[in-house]
Design an enzyme around this catalytic site. Structure first.
Site, PDB file in Angstrom:
ATOM      1  N   PRO A   1      -9.171  13.420  67.552  1.00  0.00           N
ATOM      2  CA  PRO A   1      -8.640  12.672  68.705  1.00  0.00           C
ATOM      3  C   PRO A   1      -9.563  11.596  69.269  1.00  0.00           C
ATOM      4  O   PRO A   1      -9.153  10.831  70.142  1.00  0.00           O
ATOM      5  CB  PRO A   1      -8.388  13.767  69.760  1.00  0.00           C
ATOM      6  CG  PRO A   1      -9.235  14.914  69.356  1.00  0.00           C
ATOM      7  CD  PRO A   1      -9.400  14.830  67.874  1.00  0.00           C
TER       8      PRO A   1
ATOM      9  N   HIS B   1      -4.939   0.023  81.010  1.00  0.00           N
ATOM     10  CA  HIS B   1      -6.405   0.056  80.996  1.00  0.00           C
ATOM     11  C   HIS B   1      -6.932  -1.096  80.162  1.00  0.00           C
ATOM     12  O   HIS B   1      -6.568  -1.257  79.008  1.00  0.00           O
ATOM     13  CB  HIS B   1      -6.902   1.397  80.434  1.00  0.00           C
ATOM     14  CG  HIS B   1      -6.875   2.488  81.451  1.00  0.00           C
ATOM     15  ND1 HIS B   1      -7.941   3.284  81.720  1.00  0.00           N
ATOM     16  CD2 HIS B   1      -5.892   2.873  82.299  1.00  0.00           C
ATOM     17  CE1 HIS B   1      -7.620   4.135  82.687  1.00  0.00           C
ATOM     18  NE2 HIS B   1      -6.380   3.904  83.048  1.00  0.00           N
TER      19      HIS B   1
ATOM     20  N   TYR C   1     -16.466   7.568  77.349  1.00  0.00           N
ATOM     21  CA  TYR C   1     -16.855   8.277  76.129  1.00  0.00           C
ATOM     22  C   TYR C   1     -18.372   8.458  76.211  1.00  0.00           C
ATOM     23  O   TYR C   1     -19.112   7.469  76.146  1.00  0.00           O
ATOM     24  CB  TYR C   1     -16.482   7.464  74.887  1.00  0.00           C
ATOM     25  CG  TYR C   1     -14.994   7.427  74.590  1.00  0.00           C
ATOM     26  CD1 TYR C   1     -14.138   6.585  75.283  1.00  0.00           C
ATOM     27  CD2 TYR C   1     -14.444   8.259  73.595  1.00  0.00           C
ATOM     28  CE1 TYR C   1     -12.773   6.562  75.001  1.00  0.00           C
ATOM     29  CE2 TYR C   1     -13.083   8.237  73.313  1.00  0.00           C
ATOM     30  CZ  TYR C   1     -12.257   7.391  74.017  1.00  0.00           C
ATOM     31  OH  TYR C   1     -10.907   7.379  73.737  1.00  0.00           O
TER      32      TYR C   1
ATOM     33  N   LYS D   1      -5.655   7.965  68.192  1.00  0.00           N
ATOM     34  CA  LYS D   1      -4.774   7.296  67.227  1.00  0.00           C
ATOM     35  C   LYS D   1      -3.529   8.088  66.807  1.00  0.00           C
ATOM     36  O   LYS D   1      -2.570   7.507  66.300  1.00  0.00           O
ATOM     37  CB  LYS D   1      -5.561   6.954  65.954  1.00  0.00           C
ATOM     38  CG  LYS D   1      -6.486   5.783  66.125  1.00  0.00           C
ATOM     39  CD  LYS D   1      -5.715   4.480  66.240  1.00  0.00           C
ATOM     40  CE  LYS D   1      -6.517   3.388  66.884  1.00  0.00           C
ATOM     41  NZ  LYS D   1      -5.946   2.840  68.098  1.00  0.00           N
TER      42      LYS D   1
ATOM     43  N   TYR E   1      -9.306   0.077  68.558  1.00  0.00           N
ATOM     44  CA  TYR E   1      -8.880   0.985  69.620  1.00  0.00           C
ATOM     45  C   TYR E   1      -7.524   0.558  70.189  1.00  0.00           C
ATOM     46  O   TYR E   1      -6.652   1.383  70.430  1.00  0.00           O
ATOM     47  CB  TYR E   1      -9.935   1.032  70.727  1.00  0.00           C
ATOM     48  CG  TYR E   1      -9.760   2.175  71.700  1.00  0.00           C
ATOM     49  CD1 TYR E   1     -10.482   3.357  71.550  1.00  0.00           C
ATOM     50  CD2 TYR E   1      -8.873   2.090  72.776  1.00  0.00           C
ATOM     51  CE1 TYR E   1     -10.329   4.412  72.438  1.00  0.00           C
ATOM     52  CE2 TYR E   1      -8.710   3.144  73.662  1.00  0.00           C
ATOM     53  CZ  TYR E   1      -9.438   4.299  73.490  1.00  0.00           C
ATOM     54  OH  TYR E   1      -9.278   5.348  74.370  1.00  0.00           O
TER      55      TYR E   1
HETATM   56  P1  RFL Z   1       4.348  16.791  66.623  1.00  0.00           P
HETATM   57  O1  RFL Z   1       4.146  16.296  68.032  1.00  0.00           O
HETATM   58  O2  RFL Z   1       3.528  17.922  66.160  1.00  0.00           O
HETATM   59  O3  RFL Z   1       5.888  17.158  66.514  1.00  0.00           O
HETATM   60  C1  RFL Z   1       6.420  17.894  65.424  1.00  0.00           C
HETATM   61  C2  RFL Z   1       7.631  18.641  65.912  1.00  0.00           C
HETATM   62  O4  RFL Z   1       8.216  19.354  64.833  1.00  0.00           O
HETATM   63  C3  RFL Z   1       8.529  20.673  65.263  1.00  0.00           C
HETATM   64  N1  RFL Z   1       8.587  21.535  64.068  1.00  0.00           N
HETATM   65  C4  RFL Z   1       9.730  21.887  63.455  1.00  0.00           C
HETATM   66  N2  RFL Z   1      11.011  21.616  63.743  1.00  0.00           N
HETATM   67  C5  RFL Z   1      11.955  22.152  62.935  1.00  0.00           C
HETATM   68  N3  RFL Z   1      11.661  22.951  61.857  1.00  0.00           N
HETATM   69  C6  RFL Z   1      10.387  23.238  61.543  1.00  0.00           C
HETATM   70  N4  RFL Z   1      10.118  24.009  60.485  1.00  0.00           N
HETATM   71  C7  RFL Z   1       9.356  22.704  62.358  1.00  0.00           C
HETATM   72  N5  RFL Z   1       8.000  22.788  62.336  1.00  0.00           N
HETATM   73  C8  RFL Z   1       7.550  22.080  63.385  1.00  0.00           C
HETATM   74  C9  RFL Z   1       7.441  21.017  66.258  1.00  0.00           C
HETATM   75  O5  RFL Z   1       7.828  22.051  67.157  1.00  0.00           O
HETATM   76  C10 RFL Z   1       7.262  19.674  66.973  1.00  0.00           C
HETATM   77  O6  RFL Z   1       8.108  19.534  68.094  1.00  0.00           O
HETATM   78  O7  RFL Z   1       4.175  15.606  65.572  1.00  0.00           O
HETATM   79  P2  RFL Z   1       4.533  14.045  65.658  1.00  0.00           P
HETATM   80  O8  RFL Z   1       5.914  13.856  66.247  1.00  0.00           O
HETATM   81  O9  RFL Z   1       4.221  13.480  64.335  1.00  0.00           O
HETATM   82  O10 RFL Z   1       3.532  13.466  66.773  1.00  0.00           O
HETATM   83  C11 RFL Z   1       2.157  13.403  66.529  1.00  0.00           C
HETATM   84  C12 RFL Z   1       1.367  13.601  67.832  1.00  0.00           C
HETATM   85  O11 RFL Z   1       1.841  14.752  68.489  1.00  0.00           O
HETATM   86  C13 RFL Z   1      -0.144  13.730  67.582  1.00  0.00           C
HETATM   87  O12 RFL Z   1      -0.570  12.868  66.580  1.00  0.00           O
HETATM   88  C14 RFL Z   1      -0.973  13.406  68.851  1.00  0.00           C
HETATM   89  O13 RFL Z   1      -0.724  14.325  69.871  1.00  0.00           O
HETATM   90  C15 RFL Z   1      -2.470  13.389  68.515  1.00  0.00           C
HETATM   91  N6  RFL Z   1      -3.311  13.188  69.706  1.00  0.00           N
HETATM   92  C16 RFL Z   1      -3.511  11.929  70.263  1.00  0.00           C
HETATM   93  N7  RFL Z   1      -2.903  10.862  69.714  1.00  0.00           N
HETATM   94  C17 RFL Z   1      -3.033   9.631  70.318  1.00  0.00           C
HETATM   95  O14 RFL Z   1      -2.458   8.657  69.808  1.00  0.00           O
HETATM   96  N8  RFL Z   1      -3.775   9.429  71.454  1.00  0.00           N
HETATM   97  C18 RFL Z   1      -4.411  10.451  72.050  1.00  0.00           C
HETATM   98  O15 RFL Z   1      -5.018  10.234  73.108  1.00  0.00           O
HETATM   99  C19 RFL Z   1      -4.321  11.753  71.437  1.00  0.00           C
HETATM  100  N9  RFL Z   1      -4.911  12.801  72.011  1.00  0.00           N
HETATM  101  C20 RFL Z   1      -3.875  14.279  70.354  1.00  0.00           C
HETATM  102  C21 RFL Z   1      -4.684  14.048  71.511  1.00  0.00           C
HETATM  103  C22 RFL Z   1      -3.653  15.573  69.889  1.00  0.00           C
HETATM  104  C23 RFL Z   1      -4.203  16.625  70.563  1.00  0.00           C
HETATM  105  N10 RFL Z   1      -3.926  17.911  70.038  1.00  0.00           N
HETATM  106  C24 RFL Z   1      -3.566  19.024  70.803  1.00  0.00           C
HETATM  107  C25 RFL Z   1      -3.747  18.074  68.612  1.00  0.00           C
HETATM  108  C26 RFL Z   1      -5.236  15.082  72.191  1.00  0.00           C
HETATM  109  C27 RFL Z   1      -5.003  16.369  71.717  1.00  0.00           C
HETATM  110  C28 RFL Z   1      -5.622  17.442  72.534  1.00  0.00           C
HETATM  111  C1  PHB Z   2      -6.403  11.985  76.393  1.00  0.00           C
HETATM  112  O1  PHB Z   2      -6.263  11.445  77.511  1.00  0.00           O
HETATM  113  O2  PHB Z   2      -5.865  13.072  76.116  1.00  0.00           O
HETATM  114  C2  PHB Z   2      -7.238  11.318  75.369  1.00  0.00           C
HETATM  115  C3  PHB Z   2      -7.749  10.054  75.620  1.00  0.00           C
HETATM  116  C4  PHB Z   2      -8.537   9.431  74.670  1.00  0.00           C
HETATM  117  C5  PHB Z   2      -8.828  10.087  73.481  1.00  0.00           C
HETATM  118  C6  PHB Z   2      -8.321  11.347  73.231  1.00  0.00           C
HETATM  119  C7  PHB Z   2      -7.519  11.972  74.179  1.00  0.00           C
HETATM  120  O3  PHB Z   2      -9.634   9.485  72.573  1.00  0.00           O
END
Ligand code: RFL
Ligand code: PHB
Length: 385
Positions: free
Chosen positions: A289, A68, A198, A293, A379
């Protein structure tokens, strides 16, 4: 070495270390199916793509990921395209976190270091000494001890590692809880837009994103007290139509395959290290989110940590592990500011003065190349040193 948590941060760290000839064991408390299905992030910065490709897990990303060049910013009556490529020479990629995790798990299980699912009672011990260890119970209910040189706490926001770091270091936690939440859906519907939208709207923010040419990912700002049961498909689509309304254009509808409500917070725990236990990713910091990041920061942390561990374990030099926390936190705070700024500019606070400031800021970003470039540089991700 031991890695607690098999999310994107832990899995990628293990992979980067394996490529440098360093053994690790990843301990994950959930099942493989669970970690591969968890719907989360969708946007990868260029440096995240480069890291995944460089780690040999980028084939499908390069085939199926969607590059993108920019985003649209919208408010009633206006939809403005920001061209990141033109503004700062970088782009982003749409490729679901679920897919990143599937690629990393597949690489790990295909001759990579051990990855143990469904472990329990995980606890890092003696992290202040030279020989820390992790106690855990394996999937067969057998207690185990893993002796380590160093331990990475990549166990997310609700993990066990951060409390251990906080328990032994003078540090502090920085936190902001926003009075907003996102209702997110995944729908089998071709996105009606080429770039993410957005949208600022008096009824609340909305985001049009996607996962593929046939799957849309859409978000609505809702009150954190809202219950998902109160949002029928009809109500969700109607709210999306209202907030994205623009000329004769409309949102493409389709079967909703996933829905959830997510709270929004900023959180930073400092320092990101205690002795031989190092935090990375959501275990140390959370961003709302809006700036996309979280996943990218987790990737940046473990890229830095892999280099620091290699320096410690192979060259016996402590300079990079000693620099890790401060260096990682500099990027964390930049992304924390950007995510807070995007969140503050786009979400309905209910205050009429705030709304005028937001609209003024949006108009400024769209009218001034300097203001647009500031958004684009953040971004698409600032360079990793
Ligand atoms: P995770 O993915 O939470 O993974 C942690 C892992 O540790 C396990 N765990 C354990 N394992 C062993 N013993 C324990 N005691 C444990 N406790 C937990 C868990 O089961 C899991 O598998 O963290 P990590 O690896 O640091 O990754 C971070 C990302 O997942 C997170 O920052 C992103 O998903 C945030 N986020 C977004 N980030 C972006 O860069 N771009 C995006 O577009 C974006 N959109 C989002 C998002 C997060 C969202 N949610 C649901 C919070 C959109 C959403 C909706
Ligand atoms: C997504 O596709 O899940 C998404 C994209 C952009 C954002 C947050 C989430 O800023």
């Amino acid at each position: 070495m031991g890695i607690i948590g098999g999310g994107p941060a832990g899995l990628l760290l293990s992979r980067l270390l394996a490529l440098r000839g360093i053994d690790s064991v990843v301990l994950e408390n959930r099942s493989r199916e669970y970690v591969e299905q968890r719907i989360r992030a969708g946007i990868l910065e260029q440096h995240s793509v480069d890291t995944l490709v460089g780690a040999g897990v980028g084939d499908r990303l390069r085939r199926e990921g969607l590059e993108h060049r920019g985003i649209h910013l919208q408010w009633p009556g206006t939809r403005h395209a920001l061209d990141f490529q033109q503004l700062c020479g970088r782009t982003v990629w749409v490729y679901g976190q679920t897919e990143v995790v599937k690629d990393l798990v597949a690489a790990q299980l295909d001759g990579g270091p051990p990855l143990l699912f469904e472990v329990s009672d995980v606890m890092p011990e003696d992290v202040d000494g030279e020989r820390p260890r992790i106690r855990f119970t394996d999937a067969d209910d057998t207690p185990q001890v893993l002796e380590c040189d160093v331990i990475a706490g990549t166990d997310g926001f609700h993990g066990v590692s951060r409390p251990v770091v906080q328990g032994g270091t003078p540090g502090r936690v920085w936190e902001r809880t926003y009075p907003y939440a996102w209702l997110g859906i995944l729908a089998d519907a071709p996105p009606a837009t080429d770039e993410l939208i957005y949208a600022w709207h008096p009824e609340g923010f909305a985001l049009y994103s996607m996962r593929s040419p046939s799957v849309s990912r859409l978000y609505l700002q809702v009150d954190p007290s809202e219950r998902i049961e109160d949002w029928s498909d009809q109500r969700i689509w109607d709210a999306l139509d209202t907030r994205f309304a623009f000329g004769g254009w409309s949102v493409n509808r389709g079967p909703v395959t996933d829905r959830s409500i997510l709270p929004m917070r900023s959180f930073v725990s400092t320092p990101m290290r205690r002795g031989r236990l190092f935090l990375a990713g959501d275990a140390a910091h959370i961003v709302p989110p809006t700036g996309a990041k979280g996943l990218n920061l987790a990737i940046a942390d473990v890229t830095r940590l892999a280099a620091a561990f290699a320096r410690l374990l192979q060259d016996r030099q402590t300079d990079l592990v000693d620099a890790y926390s401060d260096a990682a936190l500099a990027r964390v705070w930049r992304c924390t500011h950007f995510s807070w700024w995007m969140t503050s500019m786009l979400h309905r606070s209910g205050d009429a003065f705030d709304a005028q400031l937001q609209l003024s800021q949006l108009r400024r970003v769209c009218a001034s190349e300097a203001a647009a470039r500031e958004l684009a540089e953040n971004y698409t991700g600032l360079p990793v040193d």
